[in-house]
Design a protein around this motif. Structure first.
Motif, PDB file in Angstrom:
ATOM      1  N   ASP A   5     118.295 107.509   5.755  1.00 55.90           N
ATOM      2  CA  ASP A   5     116.833 107.555   5.760  1.00 55.90           C
ATOM      3  C   ASP A   5     116.379 107.181   7.168  1.00 55.90           C
ATOM      4  OD1 ASP A   5     117.064 104.766   5.901  1.00 55.90           O
ATOM      5  OD2 ASP A   5     115.741 104.361   4.217  1.00 55.90           O
ATOM      6  N   LEU A  16     117.537 115.621  -0.765  1.00 51.35           N
ATOM      7  CA  LEU A  16     118.200 114.387  -1.196  1.00 51.35           C
ATOM      8  C   LEU A  16     119.055 114.618  -2.436  1.00 51.35           C
ATOM      9  CD1 LEU A  16     118.451 111.265  -0.702  1.00 51.35           C
ATOM     10  CD2 LEU A  16     116.746 111.013  -2.491  1.00 51.35           C
ATOM     11  N   ARG A  32     122.709 115.325  -1.813  1.00 48.71           N
ATOM     12  CA  ARG A  32     123.518 114.128  -1.500  1.00 48.71           C
ATOM     13  C   ARG A  32     123.724 113.261  -2.748  1.00 48.71           C
ATOM     14  NH1 ARG A  32     122.644 109.273   2.931  1.00 48.71           N
ATOM     15  NH2 ARG A  32     124.524 108.196   2.258  1.00 48.71           N
ATOM     16  N   THR A  77     114.415 107.149   0.689  1.00 50.03           N
ATOM     17  CA  THR A  77     115.538 107.994   0.236  1.00 50.03           C
ATOM     18  C   THR A  77     116.833 107.173   0.152  1.00 50.03           C
ATOM     19  OG1 THR A  77     115.913 108.817   2.482  1.00 50.03           O
ATOM     20  CG2 THR A  77     114.512 110.143   1.055  1.00 50.03           C
ATOM     21  N   ASN A  95     118.455 112.721   5.278  1.00 48.52           N
ATOM     22  CA  ASN A  95     118.817 113.086   3.897  1.00 48.52           C
ATOM     23  C   ASN A  95     118.156 114.359   3.380  1.00 48.52           C
ATOM     24  OD1 ASN A  95     120.462 110.818   3.470  1.00 48.52           O
ATOM     25  ND2 ASN A  95     118.694 109.523   2.991  1.00 48.52           N
ATOM     26  N   TYR A  96     117.163 114.901   4.088  1.00 46.81           N
ATOM     27  CA  TYR A  96     116.503 116.129   3.629  1.00 46.81           C
ATOM     28  C   TYR A  96     117.093 117.385   4.288  1.00 46.81           C
ATOM     29  CZ  TYR A  96     112.521 113.153   2.092  1.00 46.81           C
ATOM     30  OH  TYR A  96     111.712 112.223   1.496  1.00 46.81           O
ATOM     31  N   LEU A 123     119.347 106.409  -3.215  1.00 47.47           N
ATOM     32  CA  LEU A 123     120.807 106.579  -3.237  1.00 47.47           C
ATOM     33  C   LEU A 123     121.485 105.307  -3.725  1.00 47.47           C
ATOM     34  CD1 LEU A 123     120.947 108.529   0.086  1.00 47.47           C
ATOM     35  CD2 LEU A 123     122.214 109.272  -1.928  1.00 47.47           C
ATOM     36  N   GLN A 165     124.162 118.425   6.392  1.00 45.58           N
ATOM     37  CA  GLN A 165     124.576 117.118   5.853  1.00 45.58           C
ATOM     38  C   GLN A 165     126.103 117.000   5.900  1.00 45.58           C
ATOM     39  OE1 GLN A 165     122.970 115.632   2.195  1.00 45.58           O
ATOM     40  NE2 GLN A 165     121.010 116.654   2.414  1.00 45.58           N
TER      41      GLN A 165
END
Ligand code: 13P
Ligand code: SF4
Length: 285
Positions: free
Chosen positions: A35, A233, A236, A210, A20-21, A214, A27
């Motif tokens: 995560d 994050l 997203r 993370t 997620n980073y 979400l 992405q």
């Protein structure tokens, strides 16, 4: 470049996993985002035999440990995690000798050698339940002290001995950032990662991995969220919740290792088969 990546991926029968980073363009092209816990589970269950892991080394190593028969590639050779590097195998061996009888629980943000010296391994998404469920009252928790102290607060019947490691990215969020964010965005929901300092965690509404953030953002009907984790994050969160607003707890905090992987690296990883994760069978076992 994107079309070439998709073509090569199909040709090789590969799957692209991304944390997620990762950068937005990574992405967007990944087959799966997640995560650490989700990506580990996905990598184990995939039927495809080739995984290209856009993240940092310990994540790709985890995929290899869980699926030794698969080929796992990390597009940037030295995309590491400085938190994982805060403990060496020799240091852990000494720490174990100093605390006889304790079980070692290592956070997944650690090297494969550290995991091999541990009794159990956890991620931020399952740390509390792992520590609750192991059959030991005394636990050595490595390497993240903030995650470890959060676990201690939630598992009061066990004694947790902390290693003094921390993540330089999450350490940048300060208590005053929470106070200021609360004033700037009245009524906003504050979610922080358990790698944040204790005083930051105490002032937040929620402490999540993370993936947990979400899930919570999708669930709640509230409009504004303050996010105390690496800035990737937020891309997203915004993409999946276009009707809600997300702000970093302070100025955007960047994990430079997570951001090393570019589309060009991913393309090279697929063309040249770089860089293959190799671990000894003893370590994997
Ligand atoms: P998550 O498992 O919560 O995505 O965290 C990974 C990480 O590296 C946090 O800094
Ligand atoms: Fe490691 Fe921190 Fe980067 Fe996560 S954000 S990969 S813990 S340095």
């Amino acid at each position: 470049m994107k079309q070439e990546i998709l073509r090569l991926k199909k040709e090789m029968g590969a799957v692209i996993l991304a944390h997620n980073y990762q950068r937005p363009e990574i992405q967007d092209i990944a087959d799966f985002l997640g995560d650490s816990l989700e990506l580990a589970k996905i990598s184990k269950d995939l039927k495809e035999k080739v995984i290209v892991f856009c993240g940092v080394r310990f994540m790709a190593e985890s995929a290899k440990i869980l699926s030794p028969g698969k080929k796992v590639f990390l597009p940037v050779l030295d995309a590491g995690c400085p938190l994982a590097d805060t403990i060496t195998p020799d240091e852990l061996i000494k720490f174990k000798q100093e605390n006889p009888g304790a079980w070692v629980v290592s956070y997944v943000n650690s090297s494969a050698e550290i995991k091999a010296l541990s009794n159990a391994c956890c991620t931020s998404g399952n740390a509390i339940s792992v520590v609750k469920n192991i059959p030991a009252k005394k636990v050595i928790f490595v390497p993240d002290k903030h995650l470890g102290s959060w676990v201690q607060k939630n598992v009061s019947d066990k004694e947790i001995i902390l290693w003094e490691g921390f993540c330089y990215v999450h350490e940048l969020f300060k208590e005053k950032d929470v106070d200021e964010a609360k004033k700037r965005h009245r009524g906003a929901v504050i979610m922080v990662h358990p790698e944040c300092r204790e005083e930051v965690q105490e002032k937040a509404d929620f402490i999540f991995s993370t993936a947990g953030m979400l899930k919570k953002a999708a669930e709640l009907s509230r409009e504004t969220f303050i996010v105390g984790t690496e800035e990737g994050l937020i891309y997203r969160l915004k993409k999946e919740n276009p009707d809600k607003e997300f702000y970093s707890l302070a100025s955007a905090k960047v994990c430079t290792n997570m951001k090393r992987t570019t589309l060009a690296d991913l393309h090279r990883a697929l063309t040249k088969g770089e860089y293959k994760i190799e671990l000894s069978p003893e370590i994997i076992e």
